[in-house]
Design a protein around this motif. Structure first.
Motif: not given
Length: 469
Positions: A355-364, A376-381, A402-411
């Motif tokens: 509840y407290q940490n998994m905020t922003g947007q759910r991701v696939q 389960f994973a979430t991200k902000g901007k 496997l975590v993909t799409g790292l560039s979508s969070v600015g990496l």
């Protein structure tokens, strides 16, 4: 306890305190049982913390459990109706006084649930007295519906006089397919009861959600209870506002399989899709950090609301947040229902983090192919908003994420990222006093091709959370 290991996709790994570094290509590792996937580039909606509800678990004494236990885990859905309370509160079939006293328990729970802005599902079967503790009269016995009609009149009056219609969902009967426990009669008699009860309750409460069938079994093409129920509500025009069933059949009960099966049944009978409330999830052995994380991951992926099952008996059914809290003398012969002084166990920490940490947007996400490990994973901007929670369904071993799409969070790609790890243990079991998860520290990893591989080696009960920092 489980041991966290992380491996990058490059040969260069820089390890820091708290996590064990492993060479690339899984050198010196036990076999990997499967890989779960997170795609940070694919948001799927705002987190609603769909798994943060539970069956019963709330004492009738107001404020016995301090506010912060509700608010810190984001409690948002309760389900109650006075089940397993003894005389003089055994329900309608035992007389008016016993009905009034059992209903008073439901009202107390409703007030507590609404204090935190949550919704309550009212268990009508429990108020009748069908809590599986005795063989009793059932609605419509011998073709006589007078007692059931009188019960509905009293129930409707009680709901209105206690002013508990706001955010109240109505469940007509609990687990009627358990005909030796909660219904104790034929399916045909149940369907007649459903049609009769639905008509009265819909007329009395046109704005409240009626839910059903709330079966103990999950839908399948060969489940006769679903076939008969769906055909009946279609022809009788008594389709519920939400569909419900329970996830308490063990390892074979997986919404990855049962949701498509239910959709096929709806299509077969030309019935509309409705919200789903899987209002009991998890057998007793699955109620630990790893199991809860697995269910959270499943429910969030498919966008389905779920409530924790409750395996307590008698007074304990109305205590402990359905297995998330402990207190002095819990589980002993000195146990007292009215005793306060609660603490959270290791599993409660999972719900707090969720509840407290998994905020922003759910991701696939995609669970491991073996169905035993999920995430389960979430991200902000920003990259440092990424949070991941994972666990197994009563399984020990090694899995990858496997975590993909790292560039979508600015990496950048390639680049490096620092990962903070938390381990959620089930220390001392359901009544253990576990103030917080274990902070495993940080490790910095190089990566390429816009993706990173995390390795988890775990026992059957632990869960893990990872954060980009």
């Amino acid at each position: 306890m489980g041991v966290l290991q992380v491996v990058s996709l490059l040969a260069s790994v820089v390890a820091a305190a708290g996590a064990a570094a492993v060479a690339p290509h899984h050198a010196h590792r036990s076999p990997v049982l499967g890989t779960a996937t997170i795609n940070l580039a694919r948001p799927i909606g705002t987190p609603q913390h769909l798994a943060a509800g539970f069956l019963y678990g709330i004492p009738d004494t107001p404020d016995q459990v301090r506010d912060h236990f509700y608010t810190e885990m984001g409690f948002n859905y309760g389900r109650a109706g006075g089940s397993q309370l003894g005389s003089p509160a055994r329900g309608w079939v035992y007389g008016t006084i016993e009905f009034n006293n059992r209903f008073a328990s439901a009202v107390s729970n409703y007030k507590t649930i609404r204090k935190y802005g949550a919704t309550m599902q009212l268990l009508i079967a429990d108020i009748w007295g069908a809590d599986g503790t005795a063989k009793i009269e059932m609605p419509g016995d011998n073709g006589n519906w007078t007692n059931y009609d009188n019960f509905l009149t009293a129930l409707i009056d009680a709901i209105n006089s206690n002013d508990i219609t706001t955010s109240l969902d109505i469940e007509i009967w609990n687990e009627p397919d358990l005909t030796n426990v909660f219904w104790q009669r034929t399916q045909d008699q149940y369907l007649q009861m459903w049609g009769r009860g639905y008509a009265r309750l819909r007329a009395a409460f046109p704005r409240n959600s009626i839910t059903g069938p709330c079966l103990a079994s999950s839908p399948s093409a060969t489940n006769a209870w679903y076939e008969a129920y769906l055909q009946f509500v279609k022809t009788n025009n008594t389709v519920p506002d939400s569909y419900c069933w329970h996830l308490e059949s063990g390892s074979g009960d997986d919404i990855k399989v049962t949701l498509p099966a239910f959709d096929a049944l709806l299509e077969k009978y030309a019935l509309p899709s409705k919200p789903l409330v899987l209002n009991e999830y998890g057998v007793k052995a699955e109620q630990q950090p790893g199991g809860s994380s697995w269910y959270i991951s499943r429910l969030e992926r498919y966008g389905v609301r779920g409530l924790r099952g409750n395996w307590g008996s008698n007074g304990a059914l109305h205590d402990y947040f359905a297995g998330l809290l402990g207190k002095p003398n819990a589980g002993t012969s000195s146990y007292s229902l009215t005793q306060a002084g609660y603490w959270g166990n290791g599993e409660y920490n999972v719900y707090k983090y969720y509840y407290q940490n998994m905020t922003g947007q759910r991701v696939q996400t995609i669970g491991s192919p073996d169905g035993l490990f999920d995430v389960f994973a979430t991200k902000g901007k920003a990259y440092n908003s990424v949070k991941m929670l994972c666990g197994t369904r009563l399984a020990a071993g090694n899995w990858d994420i496997l975590v993909t799409g790292l560039s979508s969070v600015g990496l950048p790609s390639p680049g490096s990222v620092t990962v903070l790890s938390h381990q959620f243990n089930y220390t001392d079991g359901e009544f253990g006093n576990v103030p917080a998860p274990i902070d495993q520290g940080t490790t910095t990893y190089k990566y390429k091709k816009d993706q990173l591989l995390l390795h988890v080696s775990t026992d059957k009960t632990s869960a893990y959370a990872f954060e980009f920092v």
